[in-house]
Design an enzyme around this catalytic site. Structure first.
Site, short mmCIF file in Angstrom:
data_model
loop_
_atom_site.label_atom_id
_atom_site.label_comp_id
_atom_site.label_asym_id
_atom_site.label_seq_id
_atom_site.Cartn_x
_atom_site.Cartn_y
_atom_site.Cartn_z
N GLU A 1 -96.94 -39.04 31.98
CA GLU A 1 -96.98 -40.15 32.93
C GLU A 1 -96.52 -39.69 34.31
OE1 GLU A 1 -95.87 -44.91 33.06
OE2 GLU A 1 -94.90 -43.63 31.58
N HIS B 1 -97.24 -25.90 8.12
CA HIS B 1 -98.18 -26.29 7.07
C HIS B 1 -99.26 -27.21 7.64
CE1 HIS B 1 -95.61 -24.63 3.86
NE2 HIS B 1 -94.64 -24.94 4.71
N LYS C 1 -103.58 -52.02 32.87
CA LYS C 1 -103.07 -53.38 32.74
C LYS C 1 -104.00 -54.37 33.43
CE LYS C 1 -98.16 -52.12 32.51
NZ LYS C 1 -96.85 -52.21 33.20
#
Length: 525
Positions: free
Chosen positions: A321, A350, A454
């Site tokens: 950000e 793994h 937004k």
């Protein structure tokens, strides 16, 4: 590289920080010794910009505000006496309130608080979550739960966790503006959940918010238990040392003062205007070297402790950000950024370490070692060997395997996972992000892309209301998304997706025929 050469490089590139007990090893980063000299002018500018920021310079011209998260752990650095006193007052009021809650002096008729539900998003949740994961113990005071999204199923899962303790659950709502929709939705659904179970939320609620915000006004009008401030000069992703992070810490009985002390100690180490001895500048330079100053390689974070599982997510927000920007400070299009991902060791061995060693070389790794591994003595899992010995062996083995394939890595070593060390760890990366932003000439302290998302979401919700109204007008005539979009003069793809969402979640809206976009028909029934 011969063993002698590798040892010589290690001894020259191994930086020990005496006050914090941290150590930083960049010997497996393949930079030339002349690199720091070549970057000297950019480093000098970064040191100067950071010094100005700490003195109160406007660091976010978009919002005309200062950036002062460094003052939170060193209030004497605040640019004026009023701010210094406000930081200290908030710190003490947080500690006092939390102590009263833990001692049962603030409680409900059903008893003392046993749990706390933290409602927030982004930095308002991720910081407290990371600290809780890293430091909390089973014998801690309040058990924490988090609503950090606007996912209805996620709400239900957390509500199920507190179903048996709802009467003694404290609700902490964190939102600077009070208008963040995800947090508002979590607050409203929590209120409804309490009411449905015969309790009211207000007498169990605390707000952490900006003075005069929507949330501040709502909490005052509703008679909430307490309110603590968020300041416009503290960004969400650097707010963990404000009331945002300190209140959840204090409610758990964690050592707030040691946490802040660790950050202050690291700040002192990273204020040093010597590129080779300043660990934050060294890290920033390694990021610059690895990605050629353009973020061309990803940062893979490999902490070898379960308690640090959330650290890669914390860094994702802090780094991406802050650094992921379209424009530089001169308005030039640069598309900067560093992608961050990670899990934990030795689990990663793994999973994706196979690709790291043998696949595309598009990353640099950051190993995080915690030297003291367990409070109690460790049993042997085979003669002379403990589980912790294996963890150390896997870390060093993976590092060597990557290095053997020409893959670069940094190793950061912490003495332990105390509140002091976690505070120092956060402070180290906060300063590194600030330095790196200066090196690449971008603004680390705004987030225009987030605001764009937004805005787009708000527009879609407004369109949803228009679609429902159009379905009402056509109640007796099912229509395709194209027909509805044509009537409204909007994009048919957006209409189709909204209609599919509505048909899946609202029983009064149906979809008939195939789900194929240009065939499906929708109606209110």
């Amino acid at each position: 590289m011969s063993q002698h050469t590798a040892w010589d490089r290690f001894t020259r590139k191994y930086l020990i920080l005496e006050e914090t007990g941290f150590a930083l090893d960049t010997s497996r980063m393949l930079y030339e010794d002349t690199f720091l000299e070549e970057m000297a002018a950019q480093c000098a500018r970064a040191f100067s910009e950071m010094a100005a920021l700490e003195k109160g310079a406007v660091a976010n011209p978009d919002e005309n505000r200062m950036v002062g998260h460094y003052w939170l752990r060193e209030p004497d650095l605040a640019p004026n006496e009023a701010m210094r006193l406000e930081i200290l007052k908030t710190r003490e009021s947080v500690k006092t309130f939390a102590a009263e809650v833990r001692k049962g002096r603030i409680q409900r008729p059903d008893g003392a608080f046993t749990d706390a539900l933290i409602v927030g998003i982004g930095g308002s949740a991720l910081g407290p979550q990371f600290v809780a994961e890293a430091l909390a113990s089973p014998g801690g005071s309040l058990r924490l739960h988090f609503l950090d999204n606007t996912d209805p199923d996620g709400f239900d899962r957390v509500f199920a966790e507190i179903q048996q303790t709802i009467a003694t659950t404290l609700v902490v709502v964190i939102s600077k503006s009070g208008g963040t929709k995800e947090t508002r939705n979590g607050m409203l659904e929590t209120d409804l959940f309490f009411r449905a179970n015969g309790f009211e939320m207000a007498s169990r609620a605390v707000a952490v918010t900006g003075a005069g915000s929507e949330l501040d006004r709502h909490a005052t009008a509703s008679g909430w238990l307490a309110q603590f401030p968020m300041w416009d000069w503290v960004g969400g992703r650097t707010s963990v040392m404000s009331a945002v992070g300190l209140l959840p810490m204090a409610l758990q009985g964690l050592d707030v003062d040691a946490f802040l002390g660790g950050a202050a100690a690291m700040d002192r180490a990273t204020r040093l205007a010597d590129s080779a001895k300043n660990p934050a500048m060294v890290l920033a330079l390694m990021w610059y070297h690895a990605g050629c100053g353009r973020g061309l390689k990803d940062m893979v974070v490999l902490p070898y402790r379960d308690r640090l599982l959330l650290f890669s997510k914390y860094l994702q927000q802090l780094v991406m950000e802050s650094i992921g920007k379209e424009k530089d400070l001169d308005g030039k299009t640069v598309h900067q950024g560093i992608a961050v991902y990670g899990n934990k060791g030795s689990t990663d061995q793994h999973a994706y370490v196979q690709q790291l060693r043998d696949g595309i070389n598009n990353f640099f790794a950051t190993f995080i070692e915690v030297r003291h591994q367990r409070a109690a003595d460790s049993p042997e899992v085979e003669p002379g060997v403990t589980s912790g010995d294996y963890l150390q062996g896997f870390l060093r083995g993976t590092r060597a395997a990557l290095s053997g394939s020409g893959r670069e890595s940094i190793t950061l070593s912490l003495p332990d996972l105390s509140a002091f060390s976690v505070g120092a760890l956060i402070a180290l990366y906060e300063r590194t992000v600030g330095f790196y932003a200066s090196l690449i000439h971008v603004n680390a302290y705004h987030q225009p892309g987030v605001e764009a998302g937004k805005k787009a979401a708000t527009e879609l919700l407004a369109l949803q209301a228009r679609i429902i109204a159009e379905l009402e007008n056509r109640r007796s005539a099912p229509a395709t998304s194209c027909e509805i979009a044509s009537a409204l003069g909007v994009d048919p793809e957006s209409v189709y997706h909204l209609l599919r969402h509505l048909a899946a979640n609202r029983p009064e809206i149906s979809m008939t025929g195939s789900a194929v976009p240009d065939v499906a028909r929708f109606a209110i029934v």
